[in-house]
Design an enzyme around this catalytic site. Structure first.
Site, PDB file in Angstrom:
ATOM      1  N   TYR A  51      46.326  37.492  27.009  1.00 28.78           N
ATOM      2  CA  TYR A  51      45.959  36.933  28.318  1.00 28.78           C
ATOM      3  C   TYR A  51      44.636  36.174  28.256  1.00 28.78           C
ATOM      4  O   TYR A  51      43.726  36.425  29.051  1.00 28.78           O
ATOM      5  CB  TYR A  51      45.834  38.041  29.357  1.00 28.78           C
ATOM      6  CG  TYR A  51      47.110  38.720  29.794  1.00 28.78           C
ATOM      7  CD1 TYR A  51      48.363  38.277  29.377  1.00 28.78           C
ATOM      8  CD2 TYR A  51      47.061  39.818  30.636  1.00 28.78           C
ATOM      9  CE1 TYR A  51      49.521  38.920  29.782  1.00 28.78           C
ATOM     10  CE2 TYR A  51      48.216  40.461  31.055  1.00 28.78           C
ATOM     11  CZ  TYR A  51      49.438  40.018  30.621  1.00 28.78           C
ATOM     12  OH  TYR A  51      50.578  40.667  31.026  1.00 28.78           O
ATOM     13  N   SER A 144      57.534  47.366  27.081  1.00 35.52           N
ATOM     14  CA  SER A 144      57.676  46.468  28.220  1.00 35.52           C
ATOM     15  C   SER A 144      58.870  45.544  28.003  1.00 35.52           C
ATOM     16  O   SER A 144      58.983  44.919  26.943  1.00 35.52           O
ATOM     17  CB  SER A 144      56.411  45.616  28.410  1.00 35.52           C
ATOM     18  OG  SER A 144      56.567  44.699  29.473  1.00 35.52           O
ATOM     19  N   GLN A 170      57.424  49.015  31.119  1.00 34.96           N
ATOM     20  CA  GLN A 170      56.874  48.079  32.101  1.00 34.96           C
ATOM     21  C   GLN A 170      57.856  46.921  32.291  1.00 34.96           C
ATOM     22  O   GLN A 170      57.834  45.943  31.559  1.00 34.96           O
ATOM     23  CB  GLN A 170      55.508  47.565  31.648  1.00 34.96           C
ATOM     24  CG  GLN A 170      54.762  46.812  32.733  1.00 34.96           C
ATOM     25  CD  GLN A 170      53.282  46.633  32.407  1.00 34.96           C
ATOM     26  OE1 GLN A 170      52.758  47.269  31.499  1.00 34.96           O
ATOM     27  NE2 GLN A 170      52.610  45.778  33.133  1.00 34.96           N
ATOM     28  N   LEU A 201      55.686  41.738  43.810  1.00 33.75           N
ATOM     29  CA  LEU A 201      55.705  40.748  44.893  1.00 33.75           C
ATOM     30  C   LEU A 201      56.471  39.492  44.495  1.00 33.75           C
ATOM     31  O   LEU A 201      56.408  38.488  45.202  1.00 33.75           O
ATOM     32  CB  LEU A 201      54.270  40.372  45.296  1.00 33.75           C
ATOM     33  CG  LEU A 201      53.392  41.522  45.771  1.00 33.75           C
ATOM     34  CD1 LEU A 201      51.978  41.025  46.065  1.00 33.75           C
ATOM     35  CD2 LEU A 201      53.995  42.179  47.003  1.00 33.75           C
ATOM     36  N   GLN A 283      43.177  40.238  49.168  1.00 31.11           N
ATOM     37  CA  GLN A 283      44.536  40.435  48.677  1.00 31.11           C
ATOM     38  C   GLN A 283      44.706  41.851  48.143  1.00 31.11           C
ATOM     39  O   GLN A 283      45.701  42.515  48.425  1.00 31.11           O
ATOM     40  CB  GLN A 283      44.844  39.434  47.564  1.00 31.11           C
ATOM     41  CG  GLN A 283      44.971  37.987  48.004  1.00 31.11           C
ATOM     42  CD  GLN A 283      45.161  37.056  46.819  1.00 31.11           C
ATOM     43  OE1 GLN A 283      44.547  37.240  45.768  1.00 31.11           O
ATOM     44  NE2 GLN A 283      45.999  36.050  46.984  1.00 31.11           N
ATOM     45  N   ASN A 287      47.142  44.941  49.305  1.00 35.17           N
ATOM     46  CA  ASN A 287      48.108  45.528  48.372  1.00 35.17           C
ATOM     47  C   ASN A 287      47.892  47.030  48.204  1.00 35.17           C
ATOM     48  O   ASN A 287      48.842  47.809  48.173  1.00 35.17           O
ATOM     49  CB  ASN A 287      48.007  44.852  47.007  1.00 35.17           C
ATOM     50  CG  ASN A 287      48.463  43.403  47.007  1.00 35.17           C
ATOM     51  OD1 ASN A 287      48.364  42.730  45.980  1.00 35.17           O
ATOM     52  ND2 ASN A 287      48.932  42.885  48.127  1.00 35.17           N
TER      53      ASN A 287
END
Length: 319
Positions: A51, A144, A170, A201, A283, A287
């Protein structure tokens, strides 16, 4: 915030993902969101070696926070900085060394195999994960987006080798993407794996920020190149029409659409946590409020009817 068990870990029902916050030029944004997460009781922080600068940004945001108060979940598989990637012993060890350095920690709570690697013997992958657990470098490992047969095989092999099993899976999972329900979730339940769902979401689609017949608002994920690639299957007028009705259903229950979507995931059998992405503190506050919300059977039935015919549930799509 409510907490659930994942192996020996106690993790918040809502976790914070760092895929959206992977650049050092957004450090102030990361700091604000992470600070809000801690204020809201979020203790699960999900990141990955692939990432961008996410691990370094998360480390900076958590500087000074008691290490025993939060759970770090990171991943290994995809290539970075010219590496070949995969789940070979060599790549896993190199990735973990890098992640420990970037995160500024002496151990990783949960190391996840980001995808299955058919090019590496599974015994090699399970073996190196077990080696890292024995050394105390990681506390647990998980997978995952693995298929049910891959999960079953990993658990059988771990038993045969006499080493710890994976503790988590995951998958992508939300009210319109229910692919895991066919085979993957039952396999997790049979083998004692907790489910840490990502994209609860649907990358923001279920928040009702996108409207049918209109282009995505400037600055939203769907307006960017990556969002256009990953969201195209669901960013359709027929889906967005139903999302507007979903938002009305949420309002009648004094919830925001995001809270209803996350609560739906957390009410599914076998789910341990839902990982959300946030770029603004408000946000995350919204959540996090989904934790502890229990949905009655009538609401769950209404949601099923609302999205009937639009749900992606083809089990062959996993992997």
């Amino acid at each position: 915030m409510r907490y659930r068990r994942l192996g020996s870990l106690s993790v918040s029902e809502v976790g914070l993902g760092t895929w959206l916050n992977a650049s050092s030029d957004r450090q102030a944004e990361v700091d604000a969101v992470v600070a809000t997460a801690l204020e809201q009781g979020v203790n699960l922080f999900d990141t990955a070696d692939s990432y961008g600068e996410a691990q370094e940004c998360l480390s900076a945001a958590l500087r000074g926070v008691d290490r025993d108060t939060y759970v770090i979940s990171t991943k290994v598989y995809f290539p970075y900085s010219g590496t070949s990637g995969g789940l070979s012993r060599k790549h896993v060890l190199a990735s973990v060394r890098r992640s420990l350095s970037q995160l500024g920690v002496d151990h990783i709570d949960l190391l996840t195999a980001h995808r299955f690697d058919p090019a590496v013997p599974l015994a090699e992958t399970i073996g190196v994960f077990a080696e890292l657990v024995r050394a105390g470098t990681i506390r647990h490992y998980g997978v995952s987006e693995w298929t049910a047969p891959q999960i079953e095989q990993a658990c059988r092999l771990a038993d045969e080798l006499g080493v710890p099993r994976p503790v988590s899976n995951q998958p992508q999972y939300n009210v319109v993407w229910r692919v895991p329900e066919g085979e993957v979730l039952p396999a997790c339940q049979r083998n004692g794996l907790g489910v840490v769902a990502f994209w609860p979401l649907a990358q923001g689609i279920l928040t009702n920020k996108y409207r049918p017949g209109r282009p995505p608002p400037t600055g939203t994920r769907a307006a960017g190149e990556v969002g256009q690639q990953t969201m195209s299957a669901l960013l359709l007028d027929e889906v967005l029409d139903r999302v507007e009705l979903f938002a009305r259903l949420a309002a009648r229950r004094d919830l925001t659409p995001a809270q209803l979507a996350i609560a739906w995931v957390l009410n599914r059998p076998g789910v341990t946590a839902a990982v959300v992405g946030a770029t603004r503190p408000e946000q995350l506050r919204d959540n996090a409020a989904a934790s502890g919300v229990r949905l009655d059977p009538a609401t769950l039935e209404l949601i099923d009817k609302l999205f009937a015919g639009l749900v992606h549930d083809d089990v062959t799509a996993t992997g």
